[in-house]
Design a protein around this motif. Sequence first.
Motif, PDB file in Angstrom:
ATOM      1  N   GLY A 146      30.391  -7.270  -5.616  1.00 28.35           N
ATOM      2  CA  GLY A 146      29.260  -7.949  -5.002  1.00 28.35           C
ATOM      3  C   GLY A 146      28.434  -6.995  -4.168  1.00 28.35           C
ATOM      4  O   GLY A 146      28.918  -6.459  -3.169  1.00 28.35           O
ATOM      5  N   ALA A 147      27.187  -6.768  -4.559  1.00 25.28           N
ATOM      6  CA  ALA A 147      26.290  -5.891  -3.811  1.00 25.28           C
ATOM      7  C   ALA A 147      25.531  -6.717  -2.774  1.00 25.28           C
ATOM      8  O   ALA A 147      24.912  -7.735  -3.106  1.00 25.28           O
ATOM      9  CB  ALA A 147      25.314  -5.199  -4.756  1.00 25.28           C
ATOM     10  N   ALA A 153      15.435  -5.078   2.382  1.00 30.20           N
ATOM     11  CA  ALA A 153      15.373  -4.407   1.082  1.00 30.20           C
ATOM     12  C   ALA A 153      14.478  -5.169   0.118  1.00 30.20           C
ATOM     13  O   ALA A 153      13.711  -4.571  -0.648  1.00 30.20           O
ATOM     14  CB  ALA A 153      16.771  -4.246   0.501  1.00 30.20           C
ATOM     15  N   LEU A 154      14.564  -6.500   0.132  1.00 29.52           N
ATOM     16  CA  LEU A 154      13.705  -7.306  -0.736  1.00 29.52           C
ATOM     17  C   LEU A 154      12.232  -7.080  -0.403  1.00 29.52           C
ATOM     18  O   LEU A 154      11.387  -6.950  -1.294  1.00 29.52           O
ATOM     19  CB  LEU A 154      14.047  -8.789  -0.596  1.00 29.52           C
ATOM     20  N   THR A 277      21.298  -2.907  -9.656  1.00 29.66           N
ATOM     21  CA  THR A 277      21.612  -3.925  -8.669  1.00 29.66           C
ATOM     22  C   THR A 277      21.704  -3.331  -7.271  1.00 29.66           C
ATOM     23  O   THR A 277      21.198  -3.903  -6.296  1.00 29.66           O
ATOM     24  CB  THR A 277      22.947  -4.614  -9.021  1.00 29.66           C
ATOM     25  N   GLU A 278      22.329  -2.178  -7.153  1.00 29.13           N
ATOM     26  CA  GLU A 278      22.560  -1.585  -5.835  1.00 29.13           C
ATOM     27  C   GLU A 278      21.304  -1.000  -5.196  1.00 29.13           C
ATOM     28  O   GLU A 278      21.256  -0.819  -3.973  1.00 29.13           O
ATOM     29  CB  GLU A 278      23.618  -0.478  -5.937  1.00 29.13           C
ATOM     30  N   GLY A 329      16.687   5.296   0.478  1.00 30.15           N
ATOM     31  CA  GLY A 329      15.462   4.652   0.921  1.00 30.15           C
ATOM     32  C   GLY A 329      15.628   3.180   1.228  1.00 30.15           C
ATOM     33  O   GLY A 329      16.744   2.636   1.299  1.00 30.15           O
ATOM     34  N   ALA A 330      14.485   2.509   1.391  1.00 36.29           N
ATOM     35  CA  ALA A 330      14.441   1.170   1.966  1.00 36.29           C
ATOM     36  C   ALA A 330      14.987   0.073   1.078  1.00 36.29           C
ATOM     37  O   ALA A 330      15.318  -1.009   1.559  1.00 36.29           O
ATOM     38  CB  ALA A 330      12.997   0.836   2.341  1.00 36.29           C
ATOM     39  N   THR A 331      15.074   0.301  -0.233  1.00 39.79           N
ATOM     40  CA  THR A 331      15.504  -0.772  -1.134  1.00 39.79           C
ATOM     41  C   THR A 331      17.008  -0.789  -1.388  1.00 39.79           C
ATOM     42  O   THR A 331      17.492  -1.678  -2.091  1.00 39.79           O
ATOM     43  CB  THR A 331      14.792  -0.653  -2.498  1.00 39.79           C
ATOM     44  N   LEU A 332      17.743   0.165  -0.832  1.00 41.41           N
ATOM     45  CA  LEU A 332      19.174   0.255  -1.147  1.00 41.41           C
ATOM     46  C   LEU A 332      19.976  -0.904  -0.560  1.00 41.41           C
ATOM     47  O   LEU A 332      19.631  -1.465   0.481  1.00 41.41           O
ATOM     48  CB  LEU A 332      19.751   1.576  -0.627  1.00 41.41           C
TER      49      LEU A 332
END
Length: 468
Positions: A146-147, A153-154, A277-278, A329-332
């Motif tokens: 489960g990530a 991040a969204l 996903t991650e 970065g910001a989306t991880l």
Amino acid sequence: MVLFPTTTESAGTPGGRPALTIDGETISRSELFGAAAAVAEQVAGSGPVAVNATPSIRTAIAFLGCLQAGVPAVPVPPDAGPRERSHILSDSGATLWIGNRPDDLPDELATLTVDSAATGTPPAEPDPDSAALIMYTSGTTGAPKGALVSRRALQAQVDGLAAAWDWTPEDVLVHGLPLFHVHGLVLGMLAPLRIGASLVHTGRPRPASYAAAAEAGGTMFFGVPTVWSRIAAEPDSCRALSSARLLVSGSAGLPPTVFRDVQALAGQGPVERYGMTETLITIAARLDHDRVPGWVGEPIAGVEARILDEQGYPVISDGDTIGDLQIRGATLFDGYLNRAEATEESFSDDGWFRTGDVAAKNDQGQHRIVGRAKQDLIKSGGYRIGAGEIEAVLLDYPGIEEVAVVGVPDADLGQRIVAYVVGELSDETAVIDWVAGQLSVHKRPREIRRVDELPRNAMGKIQKSLLS
């Protein structure tokens, strides 16, 4: 940070269009956010909420309600078997279930019914660093993990792609992708809700449905390579997409032949992007750049990428030299749920996420994804060879419809390049010679194996681990 604006000014979409249309059912933005607020009131303070991610308006309300309440939503594939579903529920610690209830759910797991006509008061904006989603990976090694994906991040994901693709509230996005993966859920549903655009979900990604949506005013179209291949095979449907502003392909590499077929019929080839996903979607071909099949563009705002060789040094940016792709970065994501050791192993000592993918970069900063390091990086005769490069060449050979290139153990070479091919071939030696003439000789397949079909998962990705 407000993830989804719900002010009076954004209560509607331009032109009075519905916020969502899913398989023919519609809902306005005000109705959607009102019904989601009612869900938020019911789930507030609970633990993670499992959502049976069928393509429906109620599913959209459920996800949005959880996000409004600051409760992690756990997307569950509608076709998940009892074993997979049980693992997701137990591992996530889900306390509620939303959607049609399978017979095998534990009795103690309560079910919440969504009322699309209900209304409620949106709660205060949750902590931007709190978990928004717990998304389960495909589980290629061991049980799915489960990530943890944060609200922050969204936001970074959506805003970065909106800038790359000039995505505005005037757009109408069309797709028929599953709502339990990043492509369909985050890009395909949450993004238009944040931007204020409209979504038309076709239920199933049929060529005729895409064509009809284009004729009704669709401006952006998402699809996986299989979808684009099927659209290209129906010329009238593909030509209908000539009115679209942007076509996007993802979740797997788009064959150059499909790109060219769509380009010839629709007047433009799909742009490609890269993510997992991650990381969410981290690299994307920009709208204002030339589209080259096989190239996925550059990092979006707030994201960095690097490609390292086996010694840990950056590879040459020549578009050909390959290495291990790493992202920060910001989306991880914020790590794997209950898997501290796995989380630590997935990052380098200096904080970069190891994607497990092999890539190359040119001198303009554009990236080309070769494939997964474990299955698409072939070490043969002392060379590091990317399977994707060979596959792209093979798909240009007359008669070849689909292909998967793998490395098999070889006592002399270490690994021997083998190509699994779907299509009509009369001379396999000629195919091998063709590749040798297009690429370096050491990259040619040593063997061609013809098959009726290639094994694929639900997202259309080829499962090379099942090829022997």
